[in-house]
Design a protein around this motif. Structure first.
Motif, PDB file in Angstrom:
ATOM      1  N   GLN A   1      73.312  66.389  -8.809  1.00 38.95           N
ATOM      2  CA  GLN A   1      74.935  66.801  -8.192  1.00 38.95           C
ATOM      3  C   GLN A   1      74.336  67.904  -7.197  1.00 38.95           C
ATOM      4  O   GLN A   1      75.185  67.941  -6.411  1.00 38.95           O
ATOM      5  N   ALA A   2      73.802  68.646  -8.066  1.00 41.95           N
ATOM      6  CA  ALA A   2      73.605  70.434  -7.205  1.00 41.95           C
ATOM      7  C   ALA A   2      72.759  69.917  -6.046  1.00 41.95           C
ATOM      8  O   ALA A   2      72.977  71.113  -5.200  1.00 41.95           O
ATOM      9  N   ASP A   3      71.941  69.633  -5.891  1.00 41.84           N
ATOM     10  CA  ASP A   3      71.721  69.131  -5.068  1.00 41.84           C
ATOM     11  C   ASP A   3      71.519  68.182  -3.619  1.00 41.84           C
ATOM     12  O   ASP A   3      70.960  68.225  -3.093  1.00 41.84           O
ATOM     13  N   TRP A   4      73.191  67.955  -4.011  1.00 46.89           N
ATOM     14  CA  TRP A   4      73.611  66.758  -3.456  1.00 46.89           C
ATOM     15  C   TRP A   4      73.399  66.936  -1.704  1.00 46.89           C
ATOM     16  O   TRP A   4      72.978  66.461  -0.619  1.00 46.89           O
ATOM     17  N   PRO A   5      74.170  67.747  -1.233  1.00 48.58           N
ATOM     18  CA  PRO A   5      74.546  68.346   0.007  1.00 48.58           C
ATOM     19  C   PRO A   5      73.007  68.659   0.980  1.00 48.58           C
ATOM     20  O   PRO A   5      72.877  68.039   1.440  1.00 48.58           O
ATOM     21  N   GLN A   6      72.099  69.647  -0.064  1.00 49.65           N
ATOM     22  CA  GLN A   6      70.754  70.033   0.635  1.00 49.65           C
ATOM     23  C   GLN A   6      70.158  68.546   0.817  1.00 49.65           C
ATOM     24  O   GLN A   6      69.586  68.006   1.388  1.00 49.65           O
ATOM     25  N   ALA A   7      70.123  67.413  -0.196  1.00 43.94           N
ATOM     26  CA  ALA A   7      69.082  66.102  -0.439  1.00 43.94           C
ATOM     27  C   ALA A   7      69.770  65.337   1.210  1.00 43.94           C
ATOM     28  O   ALA A   7      69.716  64.393   1.656  1.00 43.94           O
TER      29      ALA A   7
ATOM     30  N   GLU B   1      70.864  66.077   3.261  1.00 49.69           N
ATOM     31  CA  GLU B   1      70.715  66.933   4.963  1.00 49.69           C
ATOM     32  C   GLU B   1      69.133  66.433   5.475  1.00 49.69           C
ATOM     33  O   GLU B   1      69.081  65.734   6.478  1.00 49.69           O
ATOM     34  N   ILE B   2      68.096  66.274   4.682  1.00 51.04           N
ATOM     35  CA  ILE B   2      66.912  66.065   4.300  1.00 51.04           C
ATOM     36  C   ILE B   2      66.695  64.985   5.013  1.00 51.04           C
ATOM     37  O   ILE B   2      65.718  64.304   5.571  1.00 51.04           O
ATOM     38  N   LEU B   3      67.349  63.937   4.331  1.00 44.37           N
ATOM     39  CA  LEU B   3      67.208  62.166   4.594  1.00 44.37           C
ATOM     40  C   LEU B   3      67.789  61.644   5.605  1.00 44.37           C
ATOM     41  O   LEU B   3      66.773  61.274   6.400  1.00 44.37           O
ATOM     42  N   ASN B   4      68.686  62.565   5.940  1.00 47.33           N
ATOM     43  CA  ASN B   4      69.446  62.638   7.699  1.00 47.33           C
ATOM     44  C   ASN B   4      67.997  63.222   8.546  1.00 47.33           C
ATOM     45  O   ASN B   4      67.722  62.362   9.336  1.00 47.33           O
ATOM     46  N   ARG B   5      67.379  64.350   8.550  1.00 48.98           N
ATOM     47  CA  ARG B   5      66.815  64.722   9.031  1.00 48.98           C
ATOM     48  C   ARG B   5      65.686  63.845   9.275  1.00 48.98           C
ATOM     49  O   ARG B   5      64.470  63.556  10.513  1.00 48.98           O
ATOM     50  N   ALA B   6      64.786  63.099   8.089  1.00 48.15           N
ATOM     51  CA  ALA B   6      63.880  62.920   7.904  1.00 48.15           C
ATOM     52  C   ALA B   6      64.321  61.070   8.789  1.00 48.15           C
ATOM     53  O   ALA B   6      63.355  60.237   8.663  1.00 48.15           O
ATOM     54  N   GLY B   7      65.364  60.916   9.033  1.00 47.38           N
ATOM     55  CA  GLY B   7      65.747  59.194   9.661  1.00 47.38           C
ATOM     56  C   GLY B   7      65.825  58.136   8.706  1.00 47.38           C
ATOM     57  O   GLY B   7      65.733  57.628   8.629  1.00 47.38           O
ATOM     58  N   VAL B   8      66.188  58.902   7.663  1.00 48.67           N
ATOM     59  CA  VAL B   8      66.210  57.766   6.591  1.00 48.67           C
ATOM     60  C   VAL B   8      67.722  57.116   6.459  1.00 48.67           C
ATOM     61  O   VAL B   8      69.109  58.050   6.314  1.00 48.67           O
ATOM     62  N   ARG B   9      67.943  55.548   6.951  1.00 45.76           N
ATOM     63  CA  ARG B   9      69.670  55.247   6.917  1.00 45.76           C
ATOM     64  C   ARG B   9      70.116  55.047   5.452  1.00 45.76           C
ATOM     65  O   ARG B   9      69.795  54.125   4.172  1.00 45.76           O
ATOM     66  N   MET B  10      71.341  56.124   4.922  1.00 48.84           N
ATOM     67  CA  MET B  10      71.770  55.671   4.084  1.00 48.84           C
ATOM     68  C   MET B  10      72.507  54.625   3.970  1.00 48.84           C
ATOM     69  O   MET B  10      73.434  54.861   4.797  1.00 48.84           O
ATOM     70  N   GLU B  11      72.650  53.904   2.572  1.00 46.61           N
ATOM     71  CA  GLU B  11      74.352  52.438   3.093  1.00 46.61           C
ATOM     72  C   GLU B  11      75.282  53.347   2.301  1.00 46.61           C
ATOM     73  O   GLU B  11      76.014  53.383   3.082  1.00 46.61           O
ATOM     74  N   GLY B  12      75.058  54.858   1.289  1.00 43.68           N
ATOM     75  CA  GLY B  12      76.357  54.111   0.527  1.00 43.68           C
ATOM     76  C   GLY B  12      75.655  55.634  -0.598  1.00 43.68           C
ATOM     77  O   GLY B  12      74.820  56.220  -0.440  1.00 43.68           O
ATOM     78  N   ARG B  13      76.901  56.400  -1.009  1.00 47.74           N
ATOM     79  CA  ARG B  13      76.699  57.877  -1.606  1.00 47.74           C
ATOM     80  C   ARG B  13      77.323  57.951  -3.159  1.00 47.74           C
ATOM     81  O   ARG B  13      78.889  57.223  -2.874  1.00 47.74           O
ATOM     82  N   TRP B  14      77.100  57.615  -4.294  1.00 49.51           N
ATOM     83  CA  TRP B  14      77.690  57.286  -5.301  1.00 49.51           C
ATOM     84  C   TRP B  14      77.509  58.021  -6.044  1.00 49.51           C
ATOM     85  O   TRP B  14      76.039  59.183  -6.105  1.00 49.51           O
TER      86      TRP B  14
END
Lengths: 371, 84
Positions: free
Chosen positions: B50-56, B58-71
């Motif tokens: 959970q502590a890494d969530w915001p940074q993660a 951001e990294i996934l967005n930058r890498a162009g990874v399409r996220m379907e949901g956050r849980w």
């Protein structure tokens, strides 16, 4: 056997290739499906090969789609872009993988012809042929019959200017020349895995800069409730179980190539071809050569049937390929119909003593009148 | 403890996202998405702390990874949809 039919498939592979295939057969389940270790291992092998191929060709890994061969990739590309009646401009050197597909789609195919080894002439003829009503352009990078290198980057630039989608068949160049779909403005670039990339048969790649229409429909291990194919790559192009052992072998081939100096490989192959050409010319063979020739040398002996001559070579342990090489259009363009040519083709595994051995047999057959 | 899940459509974006997170020094795990986190059937999830969530994210967005949901996974093992 001296194997000189590498333009059909490279028979000898780096040792890591068969090892990877066997290891995958023994330990890999279905990638992207189950969550267990054997499925995860298969998924890793597929992913690592995708990443390697992406680096090799300057593509994002998910835009690298696995196919069974170049033909499947070309089918997918052309079925995406071409409808019945569309005008499609192609080089006069294309393989049946392109021409039969276009015929099957009912396209109006317009072959461009030029002197085989003159890139400037090819460019000029393409420029004239790419009219506003052209729907798609298709060009191979290297001819599978003559080894001529075509100016795909420059043709792609014209296509981009005129808004014409461009498809490249990199079957004979991948692994030898830089293949750069982005620099070529190529919507799709297809290639086999079993030729210059040194992977096993039954493997191929389609590099997609546009979204293809699915060629097959079925399970992808994703969005299973949806009854339409996923709209993202690579799933859209990869329905059904992947050829994991083949992809593992292809990955090993790519790793081996990545460890080599590409310029040296190219120079080495060109020297082998030059030596073969010199020896054949001295024996009175008609050879088809030109600058920048790559991997392939077509030749024939005047007055001698090509298939008969190739059979005589085969009797002496030399593997060549005679006939039309699934590219009758290329032979029509070169004026080598109806009998075609004999094709000698080398790979990264071919050695100078093998070319010497081939020439020794050629001299022997020439003396005995069998060629 | 990985208690935040980013769902992705299939294994390929999952692998791409995992590599991007690991390159950035974030710990993560790629796994089959629990049914409660997937509305369209089979999918994969990238689990992070959970502590890494915001940074993660951001990294996934930058890498162009399409996220379907956050849980977020609750202590009892159930999931609640979350926003950053």
């Amino acid at each position: 056997m001296i194997y000189l039919d590498n333009a059909a498939t490279t028979l000898r592979k780096p040792p890591g290739v068969p090892r990877a295939v066997v290891e995958a057969i023994r330990s890999c389940a279905n990638p992207g499906r189950g969550g267990h270790a054997a499925a995860a291992k298969a998924g890793e092998i597929v992913w690592q090969t995708r990443v390697l191929a992406g680096r090799f060709f300057g593509m994002e890994p998910e835009r690298v789609c696995f196919t069974a061969n170049a033909t499947e990739g070309l089918n997918a590309a052309l079925r995406t872009l071409v409808n019945a009646g569309d005008r499609v401009v192609i080089s006069g050197l294309e393989h049946n993988a392109v021409t039969r597909t276009l015929e099957g789609l009912g396209a109006e195919t317009v072959p461009v012809t030029a002197p085989i080894f003159c890139p400037a002439a090819w460019l000029e003829r393409f420029e004239k042929a790419l009219t506003p009503d052209t729907r798609v352009a298709v060009c191979l990078h290297v001819s599978n019959v003559f080894g001529a290198v075509l100016p795909v980057k420059e043709i792609g630039a014209i296509c981009a200017q005129r808004g014409i989608p461009f498809v490249v068949d990199a079957s004979q160049s991948a692994g030898l020349l830089p293949v750069r779909p982005a620099e070529w403005n190529a919507a799709f670039t297809a290639m086999p895995g079993h030729k210059g990339l040194l992977g096993p048969q039954g493997t191929g790649l389609l590099l997609c800069r546009e979204l293809p229409a699915p060629l097959r429909f079925g399970g992808t291990g994703s969005r299973s409730l949806a009854q339409t194919m996923p709209d993202e790559l690579p799933d859209r192009m990869e329905a059904g179980t992947l050829n994991v052992p083949g992809i593992a072998g292809l990955g090993a081939g790519l790793r081996w190539l990545s460890s080599q100096d590409p310029k040296r490989l190219l120079e080495r192959e060109r020297k082998l071809l030059a030596a073969a050409e010199k020896g054949l010319s001295e024996l009175g063979a008609q050879t088809f050569t030109g600058p920048e020739q790559l991997g392939v040398l077509s030749f024939r002996f005047p007055g001698m049937d090509c298939e008969t001559a190739a059979a005589a070579f085969s009797d002496h342990g030399i593997a060549l390929r005679a006939g039309l090489h699934c590219a009758p259009l290329a032979h029509r363009t070169a004026g080598t119909l109806p009998e075609g040519t004999i094709r000698l083709s080398v790979s990264a595994m071919t050695t100078p003593p093998e070319i010497e051995g081939f020439l020794a047999v050629a001299r022997k057959l020439r003396r005995s009148g069998r060629t | 403890m990985y208690d935040c899940y980013f769902t992705v459509r299939s294994v390929t974006p999952g692998q791409k996202g995992r590599d991007a997170l690991l390159r950035a020094g974030l710990r993560c795990r790629l796994l089959r998405a629990p049914a409660a986190t997937s509305t369209q059937g089979c999918a994969y999830a990238l689990a992070v702390r959970q502590a890494d969530w915001p940074q993660a994210a951001e990294i996934l967005n930058r890498a162009g990874v399409r996220m379907e949901g956050r849980w977020l996974r609750r202590v009892d093992g159930t999931f609640e949809r979350a926003t950053l």
